[in-house]
Design a protein around this motif. Structure first.
Motif, PDB file in Angstrom:
ATOM      1  N   GLN A 213       0.599   7.385  -6.313  1.00  0.00           N
ATOM      2  CA  GLN A 213      -0.246   8.581  -6.267  1.00  0.00           C
ATOM      3  C   GLN A 213       0.601   9.845  -6.238  1.00  0.00           C
ATOM      4  O   GLN A 213       0.336  10.827  -6.951  1.00  0.00           O
ATOM      5  CB  GLN A 213      -1.132   8.556  -5.017  1.00  0.00           C
ATOM      6  CG  GLN A 213      -2.286   7.576  -5.144  1.00  0.00           C
ATOM      7  CD  GLN A 213      -3.228   7.700  -3.971  1.00  0.00           C
ATOM      8  OE1 GLN A 213      -2.764   7.800  -2.829  1.00  0.00           O
ATOM      9  NE2 GLN A 213      -4.514   7.692  -4.236  1.00  0.00           N
ATOM     10  N   GLN A 214       1.650   9.795  -5.424  1.00  0.00           N
ATOM     11  CA  GLN A 214       2.542  10.967  -5.292  1.00  0.00           C
ATOM     12  C   GLN A 214       3.160  11.329  -6.654  1.00  0.00           C
ATOM     13  O   GLN A 214       3.126  12.479  -7.082  1.00  0.00           O
ATOM     14  CB  GLN A 214       3.629  10.622  -4.274  1.00  0.00           C
ATOM     15  CG  GLN A 214       4.444  11.798  -3.813  1.00  0.00           C
ATOM     16  CD  GLN A 214       5.663  11.365  -2.967  1.00  0.00           C
ATOM     17  OE1 GLN A 214       5.825  10.159  -2.677  1.00  0.00           O
ATOM     18  NE2 GLN A 214       6.495  12.324  -2.588  1.00  0.00           N
TER      19      GLN A 214
ATOM     20  N   ASN B 201       0.812  -1.199   0.000  1.00  0.00           N
ATOM     21  CA  ASN B 201       0.000   0.000   0.000  1.00  0.00           C
ATOM     22  C   ASN B 201       0.852   1.259   0.000  1.00  0.00           C
ATOM     23  O   ASN B 201       0.483   2.270  -0.603  1.00  0.00           O
ATOM     24  CB  ASN B 201      -0.936   0.009   1.214  1.00  0.00           C
ATOM     25  CG  ASN B 201      -2.382  -0.134   0.793  1.00  0.00           C
ATOM     26  OD1 ASN B 201      -2.748   0.276  -0.306  1.00  0.00           O
ATOM     27  ND2 ASN B 201      -3.179  -0.723   1.644  1.00  0.00           N
TER      28      ASN B 201
ATOM     29  N   ILE C  64      -3.967   0.576 -13.490  1.00  0.00           N
ATOM     30  CA  ILE C  64      -2.846   1.519 -13.387  1.00  0.00           C
ATOM     31  C   ILE C  64      -1.639   0.983 -14.148  1.00  0.00           C
ATOM     32  O   ILE C  64      -0.990   1.709 -14.922  1.00  0.00           O
ATOM     33  CB  ILE C  64      -2.456   1.751 -11.897  1.00  0.00           C
ATOM     34  CG1 ILE C  64      -3.544   2.555 -11.176  1.00  0.00           C
ATOM     35  CG2 ILE C  64      -1.105   2.464 -11.777  1.00  0.00           C
ATOM     36  CD1 ILE C  64      -3.302   2.715  -9.676  1.00  0.00           C
TER      37      ILE C  64
ATOM     38  N   ILE D   3       1.603   2.042  -3.368  1.00  0.00           N
ATOM     39  CA  ILE D   3       0.493   2.716  -4.063  1.00  0.00           C
ATOM     40  C   ILE D   3       0.491   4.208  -3.734  1.00  0.00           C
ATOM     41  O   ILE D   3       0.250   5.053  -4.589  1.00  0.00           O
ATOM     42  CB  ILE D   3      -0.849   2.053  -3.681  1.00  0.00           C
ATOM     43  CG1 ILE D   3      -0.858   0.623  -4.232  1.00  0.00           C
ATOM     44  CG2 ILE D   3      -2.032   2.837  -4.241  1.00  0.00           C
ATOM     45  CD1 ILE D   3      -1.963  -0.235  -3.678  1.00  0.00           C
ATOM     46  N   GLN D   4       0.811   4.514  -2.463  1.00  0.00           N
ATOM     47  CA  GLN D   4       0.897   5.936  -2.077  1.00  0.00           C
ATOM     48  C   GLN D   4       1.966   6.644  -2.916  1.00  0.00           C
ATOM     49  O   GLN D   4       1.793   7.780  -3.342  1.00  0.00           O
ATOM     50  CB  GLN D   4       1.226   6.055  -0.588  1.00  0.00           C
ATOM     51  CG  GLN D   4       0.014   5.754   0.289  1.00  0.00           C
ATOM     52  CD  GLN D   4       0.374   5.676   1.759  1.00  0.00           C
ATOM     53  OE1 GLN D   4       1.523   5.887   2.129  1.00  0.00           O
ATOM     54  NE2 GLN D   4      -0.606   5.363   2.585  1.00  0.00           N
TER      55      GLN D   4
ATOM     56  N   GLU E  90      -8.177  -2.292  -9.965  1.00  0.00           N
ATOM     57  CA  GLU E  90      -7.827  -0.889 -10.243  1.00  0.00           C
ATOM     58  C   GLU E  90      -6.306  -0.774 -10.443  1.00  0.00           C
ATOM     59  O   GLU E  90      -5.839  -0.059 -11.330  1.00  0.00           O
ATOM     60  CB  GLU E  90      -8.208   0.019  -9.065  1.00  0.00           C
ATOM     61  CG  GLU E  90      -9.625  -0.113  -8.579  1.00  0.00           C
ATOM     62  CD  GLU E  90     -10.613   0.597  -9.492  1.00  0.00           C
ATOM     63  OE1 GLU E  90     -10.429   1.795  -9.706  1.00  0.00           O
ATOM     64  OE2 GLU E  90     -11.543  -0.069 -10.001  1.00  0.00           O
TER      65      GLU E  90
ATOM     66  N   SER F   6       2.147  10.425  -9.695  1.00  0.00           N
ATOM     67  CA  SER F   6       1.170  10.860 -10.713  1.00  0.00           C
ATOM     68  C   SER F   6       0.723  12.291 -10.441  1.00  0.00           C
ATOM     69  O   SER F   6       0.515  13.076 -11.367  1.00  0.00           O
ATOM     70  CB  SER F   6      -0.010   9.894 -10.801  1.00  0.00           C
ATOM     71  OG  SER F   6      -0.665   9.827  -9.556  1.00  0.00           O
ATOM     72  N   ASN F   7       0.614  12.634  -9.139  1.00  0.00           N
ATOM     73  CA  ASN F   7       0.260  14.023  -8.796  1.00  0.00           C
ATOM     74  C   ASN F   7       1.350  15.004  -9.254  1.00  0.00           C
ATOM     75  O   ASN F   7       1.049  16.074  -9.781  1.00  0.00           O
ATOM     76  CB  ASN F   7       0.043  14.163  -7.283  1.00  0.00           C
ATOM     77  CG  ASN F   7      -1.332  13.673  -6.877  1.00  0.00           C
ATOM     78  OD1 ASN F   7      -2.285  13.735  -7.683  1.00  0.00           O
ATOM     79  ND2 ASN F   7      -1.453  13.190  -5.666  1.00  0.00           N
TER      80      ASN F   7
END
Lengths: 112, 112
Positions: free
Chosen positions: A102-103, A95, B101, A98-99, B97, A105-106
């Motif tokens: 996200q970081q 997980n 990705i 996954i964070q 999901e 992609s942001n």
């Protein structure tokens, strides 16, 4: 050692079905690791009497297990839960991956 | 209904500690939902005898549970496992999901 573990497990499950007298002596032998002579002196019965009582308790507890198989069932469940627990620990570390996704992609979106 | 469920659970756990005779009558009453009169006729004892035997079995099974609490323990574990199971189902759908990705990032990499 193996025997003490098994005696402890059987006692954990079915010990409450023994009499108070049996429980007291069995606990001193199995949990407190006292010698037959020590228990004999403590309780005021013969060493042979203590030996026979512990054998008798072993048999009573084993008889319950041979009928109910609850130690066996719990032991299997416990192994599965340990595996689930390990897998969930790996999943938590995934997980954090996954964070990181996200970081990243942001950051990319902010640049686009 | 609640009582039958509880009787069934207690019997599942401790039924093997009853005698063959008790088990036979208890099963006919609790699992096969036979009336006292039907069982009485089947076994060849009085209706009152069947009634008393079932009450006695109820008490024996409840006494085991009051000492060992294994139905209570298993019921709690079962609830937790149901919750773990539901959560893992959500996690599997979340995993699809993550597969998306990966698919997207592979497509982008192929274009770069």
């Amino acid at each position: 050692m193996e025997k003490i573990v098994e005696q402890g497990l059987l006692y954990d499950f079915y010990g409450e079905l023994l009499t108070e007298h049996q429980k007291k002596i069995y606990e001193e032998a199995v949990y407190n690791d006292m010698s037959l002579s020590e228990i004999a002196e403590d309780i005021g019965i013969s060493r042979q009497g203590v030996h026979d009582l512990i054998k008798r308790c072993d048999k009573i507890l084993l008889d319950y297990e041979s009928k109910l198989h609850l130690v066996e069932k719990f032991t299997r469940i416990k192994e599965s839960i340990r595996e689930i627990n390990q897998i969930s620990e790996s999943a938590i570390s995934e997980n954090s991956e996954i964070q990181r996704i996200q970081q990243l992609s942001n950051e990319i979106l902010a640049e686009l």
